[in-house]
Write a protein that holds these residues in place. Structure first.
Motif, PDB file in Angstrom:
ATOM      1  N   ALA A  38       0.842  -1.199   0.000  1.00 48.85           N
ATOM      2  CA  ALA A  38       0.000   0.000   0.000  1.00 48.85           C
ATOM      3  C   ALA A  38       0.876   1.247   0.000  1.00 48.85           C
ATOM      4  CB  ALA A  38      -0.908   0.008   1.217  1.00 48.85           C
ATOM      5  N   GLY A  39       0.599   2.151  -0.929  1.00 53.10           N
ATOM      6  CA  GLY A  39       1.259   3.442  -0.943  1.00 53.10           C
ATOM      7  C   GLY A  39       2.646   3.498  -1.541  1.00 53.10           C
ATOM      8  N   THR A  40       3.214   2.381  -1.986  1.00 52.60           N
ATOM      9  CA  THR A  40       4.571   2.415  -2.533  1.00 52.60           C
ATOM     10  C   THR A  40       4.645   1.957  -3.986  1.00 52.60           C
ATOM     11  OG1 THR A  40       5.051   0.194  -1.735  1.00 52.60           O
ATOM     12  CG2 THR A  40       5.595   2.018  -0.267  1.00 52.60           C
ATOM     13  N   SER A  41       3.520   1.668  -4.599  1.00 56.68           N
ATOM     14  CA  SER A  41       3.512   1.140  -5.958  1.00 56.68           C
ATOM     15  C   SER A  41       2.848   2.115  -6.916  1.00 56.68           C
ATOM     16  CB  SER A  41       2.735  -0.176  -6.001  1.00 56.68           C
ATOM     17  OG  SER A  41       3.262  -1.101  -5.106  1.00 56.68           O
ATOM     18  N   ALA A  42       3.257   2.048  -8.176  1.00 59.84           N
ATOM     19  CA  ALA A  42       2.594   2.850  -9.206  1.00 59.84           C
ATOM     20  C   ALA A  42       1.271   2.215  -9.587  1.00 59.84           C
ATOM     21  CB  ALA A  42       3.484   2.959 -10.439  1.00 59.84           C
ATOM     22  N   LEU A  43       1.180   0.909  -9.443  1.00 62.97           N
ATOM     23  CA  LEU A  43      -0.042   0.160  -9.727  1.00 62.97           C
ATOM     24  C   LEU A  43      -0.388  -0.695  -8.522  1.00 62.97           C
ATOM     25  CD1 LEU A  43       0.672  -1.155 -13.322  1.00 62.97           C
ATOM     26  CD2 LEU A  43      -0.845   0.712 -12.690  1.00 62.97           C
ATOM     27  N   ALA A  44      -1.657  -1.057  -8.415  1.00 61.71           N
ATOM     28  CA  ALA A  44      -2.094  -1.975  -7.368  1.00 61.71           C
ATOM     29  C   ALA A  44      -2.524  -3.279  -8.031  1.00 61.71           C
ATOM     30  CB  ALA A  44      -3.266  -1.388  -6.595  1.00 61.71           C
ATOM     31  N   LEU A  45      -2.118  -4.384  -7.454  1.00 62.92           N
ATOM     32  CA  LEU A  45      -2.547  -5.692  -7.918  1.00 62.92           C
ATOM     33  C   LEU A  45      -3.476  -6.251  -6.861  1.00 62.92           C
ATOM     34  CD1 LEU A  45      -2.427  -8.103  -9.845  1.00 62.92           C
ATOM     35  CD2 LEU A  45      -0.380  -8.850  -8.616  1.00 62.92           C
ATOM     36  N   VAL A  46      -4.715  -6.518  -7.241  1.00 64.93           N
ATOM     37  CA  VAL A  46      -5.714  -7.079  -6.339  1.00 64.93           C
ATOM     38  C   VAL A  46      -5.973  -8.503  -6.784  1.00 64.93           C
ATOM     39  CG1 VAL A  46      -8.064  -6.875  -5.447  1.00 64.93           C
ATOM     40  CG2 VAL A  46      -6.779  -4.819  -6.065  1.00 64.93           C
ATOM     41  N   ARG A  47      -5.980  -9.435  -5.840  1.00 65.34           N
ATOM     42  CA  ARG A  47      -6.260 -10.836  -6.163  1.00 65.34           C
ATOM     43  C   ARG A  47      -7.412 -11.320  -5.318  1.00 65.34           C
ATOM     44  NH1 ARG A  47      -0.124 -13.034  -6.368  1.00 65.34           N
ATOM     45  NH2 ARG A  47       0.329 -12.335  -8.479  1.00 65.34           N
ATOM     46  N   ALA A  48      -8.252 -12.124  -5.952  1.00 64.82           N
ATOM     47  CA  ALA A  48      -9.342 -12.791  -5.257  1.00 64.82           C
ATOM     48  C   ALA A  48      -9.238 -14.272  -5.569  1.00 64.82           C
ATOM     49  CB  ALA A  48     -10.692 -12.252  -5.705  1.00 64.82           C
ATOM     50  N   SER A  49      -9.609 -15.097  -4.611  1.00 65.99           N
ATOM     51  CA  SER A  49      -9.519 -16.535  -4.786  1.00 65.99           C
ATOM     52  C   SER A  49     -10.709 -17.194  -4.097  1.00 65.99           C
ATOM     53  CB  SER A  49      -8.211 -17.038  -4.167  1.00 65.99           C
ATOM     54  OG  SER A  49      -8.083 -18.431  -4.315  1.00 65.99           O
ATOM     55  N   GLY A  50     -11.292 -18.198  -4.751  1.00 67.21           N
ATOM     56  CA  GLY A  50     -12.388 -18.937  -4.146  1.00 67.21           C
ATOM     57  C   GLY A  50     -13.512 -19.217  -5.112  1.00 67.21           C
ATOM     58  N   PRO A  51     -14.531 -19.924  -4.646  1.00 70.51           N
ATOM     59  CA  PRO A  51     -15.604 -20.382  -5.524  1.00 70.51           C
ATOM     60  C   PRO A  51     -16.483 -19.277  -6.110  1.00 70.51           C
ATOM     61  CG  PRO A  51     -16.110 -20.930  -3.238  1.00 70.51           C
ATOM     62  CD  PRO A  51     -14.706 -20.408  -3.271  1.00 70.51           C
ATOM     63  N   ARG A  52     -16.505 -18.086  -5.516  1.00 67.09           N
ATOM     64  CA  ARG A  52     -17.333 -17.007  -6.057  1.00 67.09           C
ATOM     65  C   ARG A  52     -16.622 -16.158  -7.112  1.00 67.09           C
ATOM     66  NH1 ARG A  52     -21.359 -14.457  -5.503  1.00 67.09           N
ATOM     67  NH2 ARG A  52     -20.543 -12.439  -4.902  1.00 67.09           N
ATOM     68  N   CYS A  53     -15.406 -16.516  -7.480  1.00 61.79           N
ATOM     69  CA  CYS A  53     -14.655 -15.714  -8.454  1.00 61.79           C
ATOM     70  C   CYS A  53     -15.389 -15.521  -9.778  1.00 61.79           C
ATOM     71  CB  CYS A  53     -13.270 -16.294  -8.672  1.00 61.79           C
ATOM     72  SG  CYS A  53     -12.136 -15.874  -7.340  1.00 61.79           S
ATOM     73  N   PRO A  54     -15.969 -16.553 -10.394  1.00 61.18           N
ATOM     74  CA  PRO A  54     -16.708 -16.302 -11.644  1.00 61.18           C
ATOM     75  C   PRO A  54     -17.849 -15.305 -11.459  1.00 61.18           C
ATOM     76  CG  PRO A  54     -16.280 -18.643 -11.398  1.00 61.18           C
ATOM     77  CD  PRO A  54     -15.898 -17.988 -10.098  1.00 61.18           C
ATOM     78  N   ALA A  55     -18.569 -15.398 -10.351  1.00 63.04           N
ATOM     79  CA  ALA A  55     -19.662 -14.461 -10.079  1.00 63.04           C
ATOM     80  C   ALA A  55     -19.122 -13.055  -9.830  1.00 63.04           C
ATOM     81  CB  ALA A  55     -20.489 -14.933  -8.885  1.00 63.04           C
ATOM     82  N   LEU A  56     -17.993 -12.943  -9.125  1.00 65.64           N
ATOM     83  CA  LEU A  56     -17.392 -11.636  -8.887  1.00 65.64           C
ATOM     84  C   LEU A  56     -16.979 -10.971 -10.190  1.00 65.64           C
ATOM     85  CD1 LEU A  56     -15.138 -12.278  -5.766  1.00 65.64           C
ATOM     86  CD2 LEU A  56     -17.134 -10.801  -5.890  1.00 65.64           C
ATOM     87  N   VAL A  57     -16.365 -11.735 -11.079  1.00 59.15           N
ATOM     88  CA  VAL A  57     -15.959 -11.180 -12.373  1.00 59.15           C
ATOM     89  C   VAL A  57     -17.178 -10.649 -13.111  1.00 59.15           C
ATOM     90  CG1 VAL A  57     -15.001 -11.730 -14.635  1.00 59.15           C
ATOM     91  CG2 VAL A  57     -13.889 -12.573 -12.593  1.00 59.15           C
ATOM     92  N   ALA A  58     -18.261 -11.423 -13.125  1.00 58.84           N
ATOM     93  CA  ALA A  58     -19.483 -10.989 -13.806  1.00 58.84           C
ATOM     94  C   ALA A  58     -20.077  -9.744 -13.154  1.00 58.84           C
ATOM     95  CB  ALA A  58     -20.493 -12.130 -13.823  1.00 58.84           C
ATOM     96  N   GLU A  59     -20.087  -9.685 -11.818  1.00 58.53           N
ATOM     97  CA  GLU A  59     -20.643  -8.532 -11.110  1.00 58.53           C
ATOM     98  C   GLU A  59     -19.807  -7.274 -11.317  1.00 58.53           C
ATOM     99  OE1 GLU A  59     -21.247  -9.376  -6.940  1.00 58.53           O
ATOM    100  OE2 GLU A  59     -22.149 -11.315  -7.414  1.00 58.53           O
ATOM    101  N   ILE A  60     -18.494  -7.416 -11.263  1.00 63.02           N
ATOM    102  CA  ILE A  60     -17.615  -6.248 -11.332  1.00 63.02           C
ATOM    103  C   ILE A  60     -17.382  -5.780 -12.759  1.00 63.02           C
ATOM    104  CG2 ILE A  60     -15.284  -5.400 -10.844  1.00 63.02           C
ATOM    105  CD1 ILE A  60     -15.277  -7.358  -8.428  1.00 63.02           C
ATOM    106  N   PHE A  61     -17.154  -6.734 -13.668  1.00 67.11           N
ATOM    107  CA  PHE A  61     -16.747  -6.373 -15.025  1.00 67.11           C
ATOM    108  C   PHE A  61     -17.784  -6.685 -16.099  1.00 67.11           C
ATOM    109  CE2 PHE A  61     -12.784  -7.291 -12.669  1.00 67.11           C
ATOM    110  CZ  PHE A  61     -12.268  -6.009 -12.687  1.00 67.11           C
ATOM    111  N   GLY A  62     -18.898  -7.304 -15.740  1.00 66.23           N
ATOM    112  CA  GLY A  62     -19.959  -7.566 -16.708  1.00 66.23           C
ATOM    113  C   GLY A  62     -19.993  -8.983 -17.236  1.00 66.23           C
TER     114      GLY A  62
END
Length: 88
Positions: A15-39
């Motif tokens: 946090a606070g030291t990078s030019a970019l942030a990499l966020v990772r999610a893991s688990g059974p709801r990942c396909p649903a999260l992708v659909a909810e967040i990105f369509g």
């Protein structure tokens, strides 16, 4: 090794030291999260350029995201690269 059935998300960059942030999610709801967040979920292991919007539909950031399918839903992952401010 036993795996949890929870879906979790966390910053993968300092946090606070990078030019970019990499966020990772893991688990059974990942396909649903992708659909909810990105369509829609992209093909596995394909980097996609998209808009990250909040629940109200307002544009938060311009991101690149990737969906990693796994043999079992518990181990599916998504990751996206964003500006550090948008990852908070």
């Amino acid at each position: 090794m036993a795996y949890s059935a929870d879906t979790i998300a966390a910053l993968a960059t300092p946090a606070g030291t990078s030019a970019l942030a990499l966020v990772r999610a893991s688990g059974p709801r990942c396909p649903a999260l992708v659909a909810e967040i990105f369509g829609a979920a992209p093909l596995p292991r394909q980097a996609v350029h998209g808009d990250y919007r909040n629940r109200a539909g307002a544009l938060v950031d311009d991101v690149v995201y990737t969906f990693f399918a796994a043999p079992t839903p518990i181990r599916e992952r998504i990751s996206w690269r964003s500006a550090p401010m948008a990852a908070r």
